[in-house]
Design a protein around this motif. Structure first.
Motif, PDB file in Angstrom:
ATOM      1  N   GLU A  38      -3.409   2.326  -5.983  1.00 13.41           N
ATOM      2  CA  GLU A  38      -3.956   1.752  -4.746  1.00 13.41           C
ATOM      3  C   GLU A  38      -5.184   0.898  -5.026  1.00 13.41           C
ATOM      4  OE1 GLU A  38      -4.633   3.000  -0.074  1.00 13.41           O
ATOM      5  OE2 GLU A  38      -4.478   4.575  -1.594  1.00 13.41           O
ATOM      6  N   ASP A  39      -5.899   1.171  -6.127  1.00  8.35           N
ATOM      7  CA  ASP A  39      -7.016   0.296  -6.511  1.00  8.35           C
ATOM      8  C   ASP A  39      -6.534  -1.138  -6.718  1.00  8.35           C
ATOM      9  OD1 ASP A  39      -8.923   2.335  -6.503  1.00  8.35           O
ATOM     10  OD2 ASP A  39      -8.673   2.770  -8.642  1.00  8.35           O
ATOM     11  N   CYS A  40      -5.331  -1.286  -7.267  1.00  6.41           N
ATOM     12  CA  CYS A  40      -4.782  -2.621  -7.511  1.00  6.41           C
ATOM     13  C   CYS A  40      -4.550  -3.357  -6.197  1.00  6.41           C
ATOM     14  CB  CYS A  40      -3.480  -2.528  -8.303  1.00  6.41           C
ATOM     15  SG  CYS A  40      -3.662  -1.812  -9.957  1.00  6.41           S
ATOM     16  N   VAL A  41      -4.048  -2.638  -5.193  1.00  6.12           N
ATOM     17  CA  VAL A  41      -3.845  -3.248  -3.874  1.00  6.12           C
ATOM     18  C   VAL A  41      -5.180  -3.645  -3.261  1.00  6.12           C
ATOM     19  CG1 VAL A  41      -2.970  -2.874  -1.532  1.00  6.12           C
ATOM     20  CG2 VAL A  41      -1.711  -1.972  -3.503  1.00  6.12           C
ATOM     21  N   ASP A  42      -6.168  -2.755  -3.352  1.00  2.27           N
ATOM     22  CA  ASP A  42      -7.502  -3.075  -2.820  1.00  2.27           C
ATOM     23  C   ASP A  42      -8.068  -4.318  -3.496  1.00  2.27           C
ATOM     24  OD1 ASP A  42      -7.519  -0.917  -1.073  1.00  2.27           O
ATOM     25  OD2 ASP A  42      -8.458   0.435  -2.526  1.00  2.27           O
ATOM     26  N   PHE A  43      -7.871  -4.412  -4.811  1.00  3.18           N
ATOM     27  CA  PHE A  43      -8.380  -5.587  -5.522  1.00  3.18           C
ATOM     28  C   PHE A  43      -7.694  -6.858  -5.040  1.00  3.18           C
ATOM     29  CE2 PHE A  43      -7.337  -8.750  -8.720  1.00  3.18           C
ATOM     30  CZ  PHE A  43      -8.607  -9.262  -8.982  1.00  3.18           C
ATOM     31  N   ILE A  44      -6.370  -6.848  -4.960  1.00  6.62           N
ATOM     32  CA  ILE A  44      -5.628  -8.058  -4.589  1.00  6.62           C
ATOM     33  C   ILE A  44      -6.039  -8.531  -3.202  1.00  6.62           C
ATOM     34  CG2 ILE A  44      -3.331  -8.880  -3.914  1.00  6.62           C
ATOM     35  CD1 ILE A  44      -3.776  -9.047  -6.902  1.00  6.62           C
ATOM     36  N   GLU A  45      -6.217  -7.603  -2.279  1.00  2.00           N
ATOM     37  CA  GLU A  45      -6.620  -7.991  -0.929  1.00  2.00           C
ATOM     38  C   GLU A  45      -8.024  -8.594  -0.928  1.00  2.00           C
ATOM     39  OE1 GLU A  45      -6.001  -4.631   1.622  1.00  2.00           O
ATOM     40  OE2 GLU A  45      -3.804  -4.847   1.566  1.00  2.00           O
ATOM     41  N   ALA A  46      -8.925  -8.013  -1.717  1.00  3.73           N
ATOM     42  CA  ALA A  46     -10.275  -8.563  -1.812  1.00  3.73           C
ATOM     43  C   ALA A  46     -10.264  -9.916  -2.521  1.00  3.73           C
ATOM     44  CB  ALA A  46     -11.185  -7.584  -2.552  1.00  3.73           C
ATOM     45  N   PHE A  47      -9.440 -10.044  -3.547  1.00  2.48           N
ATOM     46  CA  PHE A  47      -9.335 -11.300  -4.298  1.00  2.48           C
ATOM     47  C   PHE A  47      -8.792 -12.412  -3.407  1.00  2.48           C
ATOM     48  CE2 PHE A  47      -6.839 -13.792  -7.622  1.00  2.48           C
ATOM     49  CZ  PHE A  47      -7.955 -14.457  -8.121  1.00  2.48           C
ATOM     50  N   ARG A  73       0.825  -1.205   0.000  1.00  2.00           N
ATOM     51  CA  ARG A  73       0.000   0.000   0.000  1.00  2.00           C
ATOM     52  C   ARG A  73       0.862   1.259   0.000  1.00  2.00           C
ATOM     53  NH1 ARG A  73      -5.228   0.319   0.182  1.00  2.00           N
ATOM     54  NH2 ARG A  73      -5.396  -1.883   0.755  1.00  2.00           N
ATOM     55  N   ASP A  74       1.939   1.239   0.742  1.00  2.00           N
ATOM     56  CA  ASP A  74       2.845   2.392   0.742  1.00  2.00           C
ATOM     57  C   ASP A  74       3.412   2.630  -0.658  1.00  2.00           C
ATOM     58  OD1 ASP A  74       2.417   2.788   3.425  1.00  2.00           O
ATOM     59  OD2 ASP A  74       4.292   1.797   4.067  1.00  2.00           O
ATOM     60  N   ARG A  75       3.800   1.537  -1.319  1.00  2.00           N
ATOM     61  CA  ARG A  75       4.347   1.659  -2.667  1.00  2.00           C
ATOM     62  C   ARG A  75       3.293   2.199  -3.625  1.00  2.00           C
ATOM     63  NH1 ARG A  75       7.723   3.266  -6.240  1.00  2.00           N
ATOM     64  NH2 ARG A  75       7.979   1.947  -8.069  1.00  2.00           N
ATOM     65  N   ALA A  76       2.062   1.719  -3.517  1.00  2.00           N
ATOM     66  CA  ALA A  76       0.984   2.193  -4.387  1.00  2.00           C
ATOM     67  C   ALA A  76       0.716   3.679  -4.172  1.00  2.00           C
ATOM     68  CB  ALA A  76      -0.290   1.386  -4.127  1.00  2.00           C
ATOM     69  N   ARG A  77       0.700   4.098  -2.939  1.00  2.00           N
ATOM     70  CA  ARG A  77       0.439   5.508  -2.640  1.00  2.00           C
ATOM     71  C   ARG A  77       1.558   6.395  -3.159  1.00  2.00           C
ATOM     72  NH1 ARG A  77      -2.026   4.577   3.502  1.00  2.00           N
ATOM     73  NH2 ARG A  77      -4.122   3.959   2.793  1.00  2.00           N
ATOM     74  N   GLN A  78       2.783   5.893  -3.099  1.00  2.00           N
ATOM     75  CA  GLN A  78       3.897   6.663  -3.644  1.00  2.00           C
ATOM     76  C   GLN A  78       3.754   6.793  -5.163  1.00  2.00           C
ATOM     77  OE1 GLN A  78       6.270   8.359  -2.101  1.00  2.00           O
ATOM     78  NE2 GLN A  78       7.139   9.036  -4.072  1.00  2.00           N
ATOM     79  N   ALA A 129      -2.831  11.802 -12.307  1.00  2.00           N
ATOM     80  CA  ALA A 129      -3.696  11.534 -11.151  1.00  2.00           C
ATOM     81  C   ALA A 129      -4.947  12.398 -11.156  1.00  2.00           C
ATOM     82  CB  ALA A 129      -2.905  11.743  -9.858  1.00  2.00           C
ATOM     83  N   SER A 130      -4.837  13.616 -11.679  1.00  3.61           N
ATOM     84  CA  SER A 130      -5.963  14.550 -11.616  1.00  3.61           C
ATOM     85  C   SER A 130      -7.128  14.143 -12.509  1.00  3.61           C
ATOM     86  CB  SER A 130      -5.505  15.961 -12.000  1.00  3.61           C
ATOM     87  OG  SER A 130      -5.029  15.979 -13.339  1.00  3.61           O
ATOM     88  N   THR A 131      -6.882  13.301 -13.531  1.00  2.00           N
ATOM     89  CA  THR A 131      -7.998  12.943 -14.417  1.00  2.00           C
ATOM     90  C   THR A 131      -9.034  12.080 -13.697  1.00  2.00           C
ATOM     91  OG1 THR A 131      -6.840  10.998 -15.319  1.00  2.00           O
ATOM     92  CG2 THR A 131      -6.563  13.091 -16.487  1.00  2.00           C
ATOM     93  N   ARG A 132      -8.671  11.448 -12.606  1.00  2.00           N
ATOM     94  CA  ARG A 132      -9.652  10.669 -11.839  1.00  2.00           C
ATOM     95  C   ARG A 132     -10.802  11.554 -11.382  1.00  2.00           C
ATOM     96  NH1 ARG A 132     -10.084   5.882  -8.637  1.00  2.00           N
ATOM     97  NH2 ARG A 132     -11.141   6.188  -6.630  1.00  2.00           N
ATOM     98  N   SER A 133     -10.486  12.800 -11.054  1.00  2.00           N
ATOM     99  CA  SER A 133     -11.519  13.724 -10.569  1.00  2.00           C
ATOM    100  C   SER A 133     -12.509  14.099 -11.665  1.00  2.00           C
ATOM    101  CB  SER A 133     -10.875  14.989  -9.988  1.00  2.00           C
ATOM    102  OG  SER A 133     -10.207  15.723 -10.998  1.00  2.00           O
TER     103      SER A 133
END
Length: 473
Positions: free
Chosen positions: A452-461, A7-12, A20-24
């Motif tokens: 970080e979405d990728c980390v969330d997915f892996i943990e849920a998977f 998660r730290d790596r993803a946030r970095q 990143a701004s296009t998400r908004s």
């Protein structure tokens, strides 16, 4: 890698992301919303300030390969369109409004073509925003499939093509009095159980059937495996053998850089509701290379029908100078626009163009591809770092070579796990899609997904796989 380190790596990576701004720019469904069975008025909820399923933690949406998320500006552009219709009526076709960013309805398709041309690597005259994907494939085949029963009559496609492509080819053959059993060649990999076709597999089949093949239909990205084909090389090989080739770019457009004109692609078609975020069932698109869409005779010539490639025709493909003369004499405008039939849905074009504005804002597909390569590689790394007991229950069938894939990783689950995995992912606010019997497709879209979405997915998977193991024990 420990969960906290991931998660730290993803946030970095997210902090370093120049896009990143296009998400908004997008409406990200909340976890509460995707769990709700109520239709929520998002605008009403935001003005009343009341709690609703719209509010709360964002879901993990990794399904852009099936349906892209809604750009926030879509609502604005559609309201401007509706206001034009409400206040101008039929005048909206011809009357530009000083304070509106929208083109007149007569010019809406031309403006959309201008926006999408750089996405597919074409001159704006070579693209048309029209109809839907399979309809456009039929229109292209009606123009360019010219079978000779005693010579070239076969159509080559892959054995695992999207079913609609199969249906289109089969019915085109029957329309010409031919049989799929004798005139359809389906490509099968001799070495891959998932039918991942190498370029050599494809070119070898083309060479084998060259003398009897009239047309090839292939996907830019294979929908099931997520494999990106070498469009340029395969196109050149088809041309070497005198074969016309059409590309289905449903999963490639807006996902990977395309250079259809420079690659000398004959023709292509695509949908706009996946990575292009046009909305469910939105209007499709078509590319016809300039050498295949020229109009060589003037409107005043005696027999204008002799001056262009034959095609199914409709009044919206007629040259604008004579379109409203209402003469029963078809003379198409040059380029792909001459393949249009009916006047297009302005509602659809407005929705699509709103999303294409975001592509411009992001700097185009090449910039998105840079992020996509990093996102997908990061997701693959997270898969590979899962526990041994987790990895016993799945395998990635998408090629690991970044040059042979787009944003999608297709994951083959052990037999019988699909239903439970999908149920558990959804319960955790994670949206991917399934392809029965055993595949989930996970697609981080660079316009709106985070690392970080990728980390969330892996943990849920991983949690979903744990439920599967418990159910088996």
């Amino acid at each position: 890698m420990a969960s906290s380190h991931r998660r730290d790596r993803a946030r970095q990576l997210d902090r370093e992301d120049p896009l990143a701004s296009t998400r908004s720019e997008f409406n990200i469904p909340s976890k509460a919303a995707i769990a709700s069975n109520r239709l929520v008025d998002k605008s009403a909820a935001s003005t009343t300030g009341s709690a609703s399923p719209v509010d709360g933690e964002a879901s993990v949406y990794l399904c852009g390969n099936s349906l892209g998320l809604q750009p926030k500006r879509t609502v604005t552009r559609l309201q401007q369109y509706l206001s034009t219709w409400a206040t101008q009526g039929v005048q909206g076709h011809f009357k530009p409004l000083d304070d509106s960013p929208l083109p007149t309805w007569l010019d809406a398709d031309a403006r959309a073509a201008e926006l999408i041309a750089p996405v597919v690597g074409a001159d704006k005259s070579e693209v048309a925003v029209m109809q839907t994907l399979t309809a456009n494939l039929h229109f292209l085949m009606s123009a360019f499939y010219r079978p000779d029963i005693n010579g070239r009559h076969k159509i080559i496609l892959e054995s695992k093509a999207f079913p609609s492509d199969h249906f289109a080819v089969e019915t085109q053959l029957r329309h010409h009095g031919l049989s799929p059993e004798t005139s359809m060649i389906t490509l099968k990999s001799p070495h891959s159980e998932d039918n991942v076709l190498t370029t050599d597999d494809i070119t070898s089949a083309i060479a084998e059937h060259a003398d009897s093949t009239a047309l090839i239909l292939l996907p830019g990205i294979q929908y099931y495996t997520g494999q990106l084909l070498d469009i340029r090389t395969i196109t050149a090989f088809a041309h070497k053998h005198g074969i016309f080739i059409i590309w289905d770019l449903a999963h490639a457009v807006g996902n990977v850089p395309l250079a259809l004109h420079d690659w000398d692609v004959d023709a292509a078609a695509w949908c706009t509701y996946k990575y292009l975020n046009g909305g469910p069932g939105c209007i499709g698109g078509m590319f016809v290379h300039s050498r295949n869409s020229a109009v060589s005779k003037d409107i005043t010539d005696e027999k204008p029908e002799e001056g262009y490639q034959n095609r199914l025709a409709g009044w919206w493909g007629n040259d604008k100078k004579t379109r409203f003369v209402m003469a029963n004499r078809f003379h198409p405008v040059g380029g792909a626009a001459g393949f249009q039939l009916s006047n297009p849905s302005i509602l659809d074009i407005t929705s699509l163009s709103a999303s294409l504005e975001v592509f411009e804002l992001a700097g185009g597909v090449s910039e998105l591809r840079k992020k996509s390569l990093k996102l997908t590689a990061f997701l693959e790394t997270l898969f590979n770092e899962m526990s041994a007991e987790d990895k016993e229950l799945f395998r990635i069938i998408t090629p690991s070579d970044p040059n042979q894939r787009g944003a999608q990783l297709s994951v083959m689950l052990s037999n019988g796990l699909l239903h439970t995995v999908m149920k558990e992912l959804e319960a955790r606010g994670v949206i991917v899609d399934e392809r029965k019997p055993d595949v989930i497709r996970v697609a981080p879209a660079p316009l709106y997904n985070k690392f970080e979405d990728c980390v969330d997915f892996i943990e849920a998977f991983s949690a979903a796989l744990a439920v599967c193991r418990a159910a088996r024990s």
